[in-house]
Design an enzyme around this catalytic site. Structure first.
Site, mmCIF file in Angstrom:
data_model
loop_
_atom_site.group_PDB
_atom_site.id
_atom_site.type_symbol
_atom_site.label_atom_id
_atom_site.label_comp_id
_atom_site.label_asym_id
_atom_site.label_seq_id
_atom_site.Cartn_x
_atom_site.Cartn_y
_atom_site.Cartn_z
ATOM 1 N N GLU A 266 0.822 -1.205 0.000
ATOM 2 C CA GLU A 266 0.000 0.000 0.000
ATOM 3 C C GLU A 266 0.863 1.266 0.000
ATOM 4 O OE1 GLU A 266 -3.717 0.164 0.992
ATOM 5 O OE2 GLU A 266 -3.336 2.150 0.196
ATOM 6 N N ASP A 270 1.088 4.060 -3.188
ATOM 7 C CA ASP A 270 0.714 5.470 -3.054
ATOM 8 C C ASP A 270 1.815 6.396 -3.554
ATOM 9 O OD1 ASP A 270 -1.517 4.534 -1.790
ATOM 10 O OD2 ASP A 270 -1.017 5.277 0.203
ATOM 11 N N SER A 469 -7.167 2.431 -3.616
ATOM 12 C CA SER A 469 -5.919 3.004 -3.100
ATOM 13 C C SER A 469 -4.975 3.321 -4.244
ATOM 14 C CB SER A 469 -5.193 2.073 -2.139
ATOM 15 O OG SER A 469 -5.961 1.021 -1.747
#
Ligand SMILES: *[C@@H]1O[C@H](CO)[C@@H](O)[C@H](O)[C@H]1NC(C)=O
Ligand SMILES: *[C@@H]1O[C@H](CO)[C@@H](O)[C@H](O)[C@H]1NC(C)=O
Ligand SMILES: *[C@@H]1O[C@H](CO)[C@@H](O)[C@H](O)[C@H]1NC(C)=O
Ligand SMILES: *[C@@H]1O[C@H](CO)[C@@H](O)[C@H](O)[C@H]1NC(C)=O
Ligand SMILES: *[C@@H]1O[C@H](CO)[C@@H](O)[C@H](O)[C@H]1NC(C)=O
Length: 557
Positions: A266, A270, A469
């Site tokens: 994650e 990002d 995400s």
């Protein structure tokens, strides 16, 4: 009889008031109970003090975010926000008297003075907050302390506090960060293009010249899992995938604890993608704020924003929890924090979640399950799409995981009433009325590709990474490019985007009109959740960015 009344009165006096009666108490299944915490251990609690002028804060946010207002873009500094909202002297005095009465002196505040973070022993905390009882829970090598029962505060301070943080809510795990995030999805076909920076830049019409260059532009990702991005992963990602446009290969600033250990998917995702669309723009990473065992990481990030005069203009956050699990006091206060940020000209983007409309199984029937902060009226929420033909960079359709729906807590803000009404009138068939609340804040607001991304993590390129995400930092980078062009022309930042976004009525966005997302798998809901439709819909919002046209639409004042 008289004695009983007296005893009851005493109990009431001592018990005080519960600030978050509606907060759902449960220990998420992956946390293991380790027992009661010893009375002499330390806890750090966050006190959310009642603010002043919240109505005015909301009004001002509307004015500075409405392109038709003469106050558009006239943002406040953090110090100006502080003088608007800071607690009254009466509130500060009441809270301090209460804390000091329990011997609590070790507190720090923020510039807006509306939060206090105090350190005390468990013994003192349990006396301060009658009803609370602190226990330790473990998940892997992470431990937290939380109360297993509701807390109350003395009735003298109840009207001066929104809530006390660090008592009830557990940190979300990677799996729950956005509920139902299942890690890399299995590929449906053996060979696949996959999404890389080049794919995104082609699809969203970014040329090699579309990179940042303005002084003082900046963007940020915030993440609250116990995981890290690794500088070496970012460098390798850029050298493998970011060809043909100028970009940075290092993060400008890390705020928070950057640990060692394994990189998280994650966190890698990002940073790698906001720096690919928002190319050449200085990027900050907010990581793991609030690592003390009794802190709530998301809340600590909100404290940080209120304690830093200079923060980036655009923040993307992949984080969300079930709206029905959180107390109204907590969510309303977090909304105040979003308004404070918007008044400063900060753009907050939240992922819409990865379980479509969601599903909550009640005894009689099922209902959809909105996610917060995605459902907040004061942030911009980003959904997900995939390519209709996975071998061609063209037409986008719904990604079935794309979070969306209607809040059960927040009423529909004015800026979206006509768009959402048009959807409700036009779209057929709709899920049954009993599944969703047609008067609530509807989300997402826009979308981007969320399927089959390439990510480098722990120095290994990994395909098939999916989720909102991914789409959220992509949109974040694109909005930062627009801010960049605005700054070069001497215009203010975009700030809270929605009032202006909805006025565009879809100009500058590729409308996504095909496909439905997940929801409740039962015979009453044909197509599971909601389905995309022309113009705005609760699956992909207004659609995905067509950069040059969107830039044009956002440049004229
Ligand atoms: C106050 O709390 C901090 C932790 O937040 C601790 O490091 C410090 O030693 C404490 N100070 C005093 C005077 O107890
Ligand atoms: C806010 O910043 C000040 C100054 O840097 C610091 O002393 C204080 O501890 C910070 N507050 C919190 C809650 O971290
Ligand atoms: C942007 O991309 C679309 C499809 O990818 C294309 O049809 C269009 O001509 C491009 N340019 C502009 C300015 O819209
Ligand atoms: C950039 O920020 C610095 C310090 O905050 C300020 O002095 C300077 O005027 C800013 N430059 C621009 C172009 O806004
Ligand atoms: C529907 O949403 C409104 C706020 O928009 C709220 O007041 C109401 O309680 C909600 N209804 C249900 C059944 O959740």
């Amino acid at each position: 009889m008289r004695l009983l009344v007296f005893v009851l009165l005493c109990v009431w006096l001592v018990a005080g008031e519960q600030l978050e009666r509606d907060q759902v108490l449960f220990v998420p299944e992956d946390w293991v109970h380790e027992g009661r915490v010893s009375p002499h251990e330390e806890v750090q609690l966050t006190f959310a003090l009642m603010q002043q002028n919240v109505d005015r804060l909301e009004k001002l946010l509307q004015l500075v975010s409405d392109p038709d207002s003469r106050h558009y873009g006239k943002f406040f500094s953090l110090e100006e926000v502080a003088s608007l909202v800071r607690p009254s002297q009466l509130t500060e005095k009441a809270v301090w008297t209460w804390l000091q009465g329990h011997g609590i002196e070790n507190c720090s505040s923020v510039i807006t003075r509306d939060f206090l973070l105090c350190t005390m022993s468990v013994q003192v905390a349990e006396r301060l907050l009658p009803g609370s009882q602190f226990h330790r829970y473990r998940r892997g090598d992470q431990t937290v302390m939380r109360s297993s029962s509701q807390y109350s505060v003395h009735k003298d301070v109840a009207e001066h506090l929104h809530f006390v943080g660090g008592v009830l809510r557990f940190p979300l795990s990677g799996k729950e960060n956005i509920k139902a995030w299942a890690g890399p999805k299995r590929p449906t076909k053996a060979f696949h293009l996959g999404v890389t920076p080049a794919t995104l830049r082609t699809r969203y019409n970014l040329t090699a010249a579309d990179i940042g260059s303005a002084a003082n532009n900046s963007q940020a990702v915030a993440q609250f899992l116990e995981q890290y991005y690794h500088p070496a992963d970012l460098a390798e990602f850029m050298s493998l995938f970011a060809r043909g446009f100028k970009h940075l290969t290092e993060v400008e600033r890390v705020v928070g604890k950057q640990g060692g250990g394994k990189a998280g998917l994650e966190a890698s995702l990002d940073v790698e993608y906001i720096m690919s669309t928002g190319a050449n723009i200085p990027t900050w990473v907010f990581t793991n704020p609030g690592r003390h065992e009794t802190q709530e990481p998301f809340l600590q990030w909100m404290l940080l924003l209120s304690n830093m005069s200079a923060v980036p203009w655009v923040h993307t956050i992949s984080y969300g929890d079930d709206e029905d699990s959180l107390s109204a006091a907590y969510m309303n206060r977090i909304n105040n924090e979003f308004m404070k940020a918007g008044l400063r000209g900060i753009t907050l983007l939240f992922a819409s979640g990865d379980s479509g409309a969601g599903c909550r199984h009640l005894t009689k029937e099922n209902v959809f399950r909105p996610s917060f902060p995605a459902s907040s009226p004061y942030v911009t929420t980003v959904g997900g799409t995939s390519f209709k033909n996975p071998f061609k960079v063209t037409y986008e359709v719904t990604d079935y995981i794309s979070g969306g729906g209607f809040s059960n807590v927040f009423t529909m803000p004015d800026y979206q009433v006509s768009a959402v009404s048009a959807f409700l009138k036009g779209a057929q068939p709709l899920p049954p009325e009993s599944y969703f609340n047609r008067t609530g804040r509807a989300y997402p607001d826009m979308a981007a590709l969320s399927d089959n991304y390439w990510v480098v993590t722990n120095l290994v390129p990994i395909p098939w990474v999916s989720g909102t995400s991914a789409s959220t930092p992509v949109v974040g980078g694109i909005l930062s490019l627009i801010n960049d062009q605005r700054f070069l022309k001497g215009l203010p930042a975009l700030g809270f985007l929605n009032p202006r976004l909805y006025k565009l009525k879809g100009a500058g966005l590729f409308d996504v009109t095909e496909g439905c997302h997940l929801g409740c798998l039962d015979e009453k809901v044909e197509g599971n959740g909601f389905c995309a439709a022309s113009s705005w819909d609760p699956v992909t919002g207004w659609g995905t960015p067509n950069y040059p046209v969107l830039l044009d639409a956002f440049m004229d004042d």
